[in-house]
Motif scaffolding. Structure first.
Motif, mmCIF file in Angstrom:
data_model
loop_
_atom_site.group_PDB
_atom_site.id
_atom_site.type_symbol
_atom_site.label_atom_id
_atom_site.label_comp_id
_atom_site.label_asym_id
_atom_site.label_seq_id
_atom_site.Cartn_x
_atom_site.Cartn_y
_atom_site.Cartn_z
ATOM 1 N N VAL A 720 0.803 -1.282 -0.013
ATOM 2 C CA VAL A 720 0.300 0.025 0.168
ATOM 3 C C VAL A 720 0.623 1.450 0.021
ATOM 4 O O VAL A 720 0.932 2.172 -0.705
ATOM 5 N N ARG A 723 2.405 1.780 -3.833
ATOM 6 C CA ARG A 723 1.194 2.097 -3.957
ATOM 7 C C ARG A 723 0.534 3.568 -4.101
ATOM 8 O O ARG A 723 0.752 4.713 -5.041
ATOM 9 N N MET A 724 0.444 3.936 -3.182
ATOM 10 C CA MET A 724 0.683 5.619 -2.799
ATOM 11 C C MET A 724 1.660 6.369 -2.846
ATOM 12 O O MET A 724 1.221 7.697 -3.272
ATOM 13 N N ALA A 729 -4.620 7.207 -5.871
ATOM 14 C CA ALA A 729 -5.419 8.348 -4.479
ATOM 15 C C ALA A 729 -5.901 6.855 -3.265
ATOM 16 O O ALA A 729 -6.200 5.795 -4.149
ATOM 17 N N PRO A 730 -6.159 7.816 -2.194
ATOM 18 C CA PRO A 730 -6.181 7.020 -1.027
ATOM 19 C C PRO A 730 -7.658 5.384 -1.763
ATOM 20 O O PRO A 730 -7.851 4.510 -1.569
ATOM 21 N N VAL A 733 -6.883 3.073 -3.730
ATOM 22 C CA VAL A 733 -6.052 1.305 -2.708
ATOM 23 C C VAL A 733 -7.589 1.095 -2.413
ATOM 24 O O VAL A 733 -7.914 0.022 -2.115
ATOM 25 N N THR A 801 -5.272 2.883 4.548
ATOM 26 C CA THR A 801 -4.871 4.647 3.145
ATOM 27 C C THR A 801 -4.677 5.448 4.393
ATOM 28 O O THR A 801 -4.116 6.118 3.747
ATOM 29 N N PRO A 805 2.719 7.170 3.884
ATOM 30 C CA PRO A 805 4.155 5.977 3.481
ATOM 31 C C PRO A 805 5.873 5.614 3.003
ATOM 32 O O PRO A 805 5.752 4.758 3.315
#
Length: 812
Positions: A720, A723-724, A729-730, A733, A801, A805
């Protein structure tokens, strides 16, 4: 012991996981143990205190049309004297008594029984003796003795051992106390705490029934129970019973022609608690097993998620020389520790639930007792449930861990993100099974709830609103038939004089009660019965004003009047169905009907109404004037319609009856609207308990799904974060994580619908006024469960989310 101690330390170190698993296990163990205990008490061991209960069977007579009947005393005597493959045959009739001095008697329930009653059951006395062989005879009025229960002995005699041999006034007659039964024995009526046993040949002296009824073959009023001889099978005994029944029918064609006799297991008997509760309890047991499977899948998924994070620990153990079997043993030991904790946590819930069948029962004048006595079968079942739960929930994680590749785990460093496809498939299968089973439980609850609601809403074709009803046991108070009739007239006059009272009536039966309606053998002028046609027709004997009090229309002819008494011509009122069946379009007014050994003239036609259950088809039924046919064995019920709430009538009944005779009380005085819920008791039990189990299944499934999704998302924190960090975008996800979770949910829902359809068709015989494939129930259950699952997937995904990150990328 080392494995147990280590497992306890690990579980204490993770209290959140432990509490969730123990709660889940306790729910499944408590539900299954409670329902099995009910089944054991109602169906498997319905007569606690009887020796070798497996040898006891119900003895029932069956009419040509398949109706199951009770047995007459002369027929009992014939079977008793000629059966050689049974150890014994007993009879019993549930009866109310008054006990104690004439000026302050107390009500008590017991049985009129055959002299060999206790010998056949194998019951031993706690004190004194039971009926002796000298008291097994058929001499009417010849054995003025009584056996009492432990509670009555303690209440009346203060547990005095010298009570044996003393006299006790029962129904104003003096009987000698022969003995006291052990506290665990309550008679042959499951769930009812009986306290008195008197020889049936004393019935006339106690004014419980006229003497001639013990010699009349058509007076079929006793329940019979038999004991098989050791080594004799049910089939062998049945062949002899059939032969004797054939001979009895040949010798007595007018009373026993076409009747046959059957031996059936006690749990299949057509009378009493087993007949009422067998189907609901078996259905509940199936649903409880479904809940237990949900529990096992839930706990297995939680344990699997937990042991995934311990893969490095297990890999190091194996690298240091521990075999796969040693690792599996450790995990199964931890599962057993969890199951034991769940069983301990279930005990308070089991104790709270055990009396629920009695608490749900409709109002009744019978002294109910809990159907929850524990025995070795109950304990063994509880231990088996605990062990099976532990193995079923622990075996999949244990085997999965044992198959894990040692080198890949050590190279990976223990991160959970590299779980193989096999692990993902296993966890997916567990989620699918949880959802499918939860849907099955929810659909079952929905179908039975709709069935109960539909049955409860049926119009009984009489008006119970603002009507109070109460029953009186005048026979046990020593009243003769003439005295009872006088009591009825005087109480009616007093009640009619009360403000707000609009109508008063009395009868010997109340429609839609627990106790059924009596019947009489009838013949109708001009009607020739078919060869196997049953002419035993249900009836009620009522006072003038009965139909007006319950708002039952008289469609033709007239109502009964005060002139329809002992000195006038015998008359009856028949129902529409009676007229349709026996008069084929002719007007029955003026025709003759034979009952009670006399001819009655039809003077009216009453509208059909419900008598036994709200779901019954129109029934052939008739009414007779109480003053013309009332006798010793008949009961008595009063109806009071008031302008206001029925509670006004209840208070008036209790007050005026006590004023008329302080020794007579209005039993079970209550609004009639409450009384007539009795026939729906099985549906009520099924609907309420299945709804509870359905809710439990939803809670367990939600906990399991949330736990699995939370752990799955936590294992993908690194992914996660990447990806972020790359710009996802949250919302994207969250959608990805929810979509992956809902894929398994969708499969589970499809599988659950298929299973529910199959099981619902099997239970369609007990579903009333609702289809086993009711689309509203299936759609509602599916949407509701899908919504719960969506929330369980969304919350962990949304939480993921919110993680920085940078933190997730530096984790591990």
């Amino acid at each position: 012991m080392q494995d147990i101690r280590y497992g306890i330390r690990l579980l204490r170190a993770n209290p959140r996981f432990t509490l969730i698993v123990v709660f889940t296990l306790s729910m499944g163990i408590a539900a299954n143990t409670t329902v099995f205990n009910w089944i054991d008490n109602v169906l498997l061991h319905p007569i606690p205190g009887a020796a070798s209960a497996g040898e006891l069977v119900c003895f029932e007579t069956v009419a040509q049309n398949g109706d199951h009947l009770t047995i007459s005393y002369p027929s009992y005597r014939d079977y008793r004297d000629h059966l050689t493959r049974l150890s014994g045959l007993l009879i019993a009739r549930l009866t109310s008594f008054s006990v104690g001095p004439d000026d302050r008697p107390e009500p008590a329930w017991g049985e009129l029984v055959s002299g060999n009653y206790f010998a056949v059951l194998g019951v031993k006395p706690e004190l004194g003796r039971l009926f002796s062989p000298d008291e097994y005879g058929d001499k009417l009025g010849g054995y003025p003795v009584v056996v009492i229960g432990d509670a009555l002995w303690r209440r009346l005699f203060h547990a005095d051992p010298e009570a044996i041999g003393r006299t006790l006034r029962i129904n104003r007659q003096v009987l000698t106390v022969a003995g006291v039964v052990p506290p665990g024995f309550h008679g042959t009526v499951p769930g009812v705490a009986l306290e008195i046993w008197v020889p049936a040949v004393m019935a006339a002296q106690l004014k419980a029934m006229p003497e001639w009824m013990l010699s009349e073959r058509t007076s079929q009023m006793f329940l019979a129970t038999a004991r098989l001889k050791p080594g004799v099978s049910m089939e062998q005994a049945q062949s002899e019973v059939t032969a004797i029944a054939t001979e009895i029918a040949r010798r007595n064609p007018s009373s026993d022609g076409g009747l046959r006799a059957m031996l059936v297991p006690v749990w299949k008997g057509q009378f009493g608690a087993p007949a009422v509760l067998a189907r609901p309890l078996l259905i509940l047991m199936v649903v409880c097993m479904v809940v237990l499977l949900i529990v096992c899948a839930n706990v297995a998924n939680l344990i699997l998620a937990r042991v995934t994070s311990r893969q490095r620990e297990f890999a190091l153990r194996r690298a240091l020389g521990a075999g796969r079997a040693r690792v599996v043993r450790q995990l199964l030991t931890e599962s057993l520790v969890l199951a034991a904790a769940g069983a301990a946590a279930a005990v308070p819930l089991i104790l709270w639930l055990q009396d629920l069948l009695v608490k749900l029962s409709p109002p009744t004048r019978l002294p109910l007792t809990a159907l929850s006595a524990w025995n070795l079968d109950s304990v063994a079942f509880s231990m088996a449930v605990c062990l099976i739960t532990a193995l079923a929930s622990g075996i999949a994680p244990a085997l999965q861990t044992a198959r894990t590749d040692l080198n890949s785990v050590l190279k990976d460093g223990g991160r959970g993100g590299t779980a193989g496809g096999r692990l993902l498939r296993l966890r997916g299968m567990l989620v699918v099974s949880e959802v499918a089973l939860a849907l099955v439980a929810l659909v079952g609850a929905g179908l039975f709830a709709r069935s109960f609601k539909a049955s409860a809403g049926i119009n009984p074709d009489f008006d119970a609103r603002n009507v109070a009803v109460a029953q009186f046991q005048l026979a046990s108070a020593g009243y003769s038939v003439a005295e009872r009739k006088l009591f009825c007239r005087r109480l009616r006059e007093r009640l009619e004089a009360q403000p707000g009272v609009k109508a008063v009536a009395y009868a010997d039966s109340v429609p839609l009660g627990f106790y059924g309606h009596p019947w009489e053998d009838v013949s109708v002028t001009g009607y020739v019965p078919a060869r196997d046609e049953r002419m035993k027709i249900h009836r009620n004997i009522v006072s003038p004003g009965y139909f007006a009090a319950l708002h039952i229309p008289i469609l033709e002819g007239r109502d009964f009047t005060e002139q329809d008494d002992e000195s006038s011509s015998r008359v009856v009122i028949v129902t529409q169905e009676f007229a349709r069946r026996f008069f084929a379009g002719r007007n029955p007014i003026g025709y003759k009907v034979r009952a009670w050994g006399d001819w009655f003239t039809v003077v009216g036609i009453a509208a059909d109404s419900k008598y036994h259950t709200p779901n019954e088809a129109p029934m052939t039924y008739f009414y007779a004037p109480l003053r013309q046919v009332y006798r010793e064995d008949h009961t008595l019920a009063f109806y009071v319609r008031t302008a206001g709430p029925a509670g006004l009538g209840v208070a008036a009944l209790q007050r005026e009856a006590s004023a008329l005779d302080p020794n007579v009380s209005a039993l079970n005085a209550m609004p009639m609207a409450d009384y007539i819920t009795a026939p729906l008791y099985p549906q009520k039990v099924a609907a309420l308990l299945l709804s509870g189990l359905g809710a439990l299944a939803i809670v367990l499934a939600a906990i399991g799904l949330y736990g699995v999704m939370s752990y799955s998302v936590s294992q993908r924190t690194h992914e996660v974060g990447i990806r972020m960090a790359l710009g996802a975008a949250p919302g994207e996800v969250v959608a990805m994580l929810v979509r992956e979770g809902m894929r398994f949910i969708g499969i589970g829902l499809a599988v659950g619908i298929a299973i529910a359809l199959v099981l619902a068709r099997a239970a369609s015989g007990v579903l009333l006024h609702v289809s086993a494939a009711d689309p509203a129930v299936y759609a509602g259950a599916t949407l509701f469960l899908a919504a719960i699952a969506l929330v369980a997937c969304y919350l962990p995904a949304r939480r993921a989310t919110h993680i920085d990150p940078n933190i997730s990328l530096h984790a591990d």
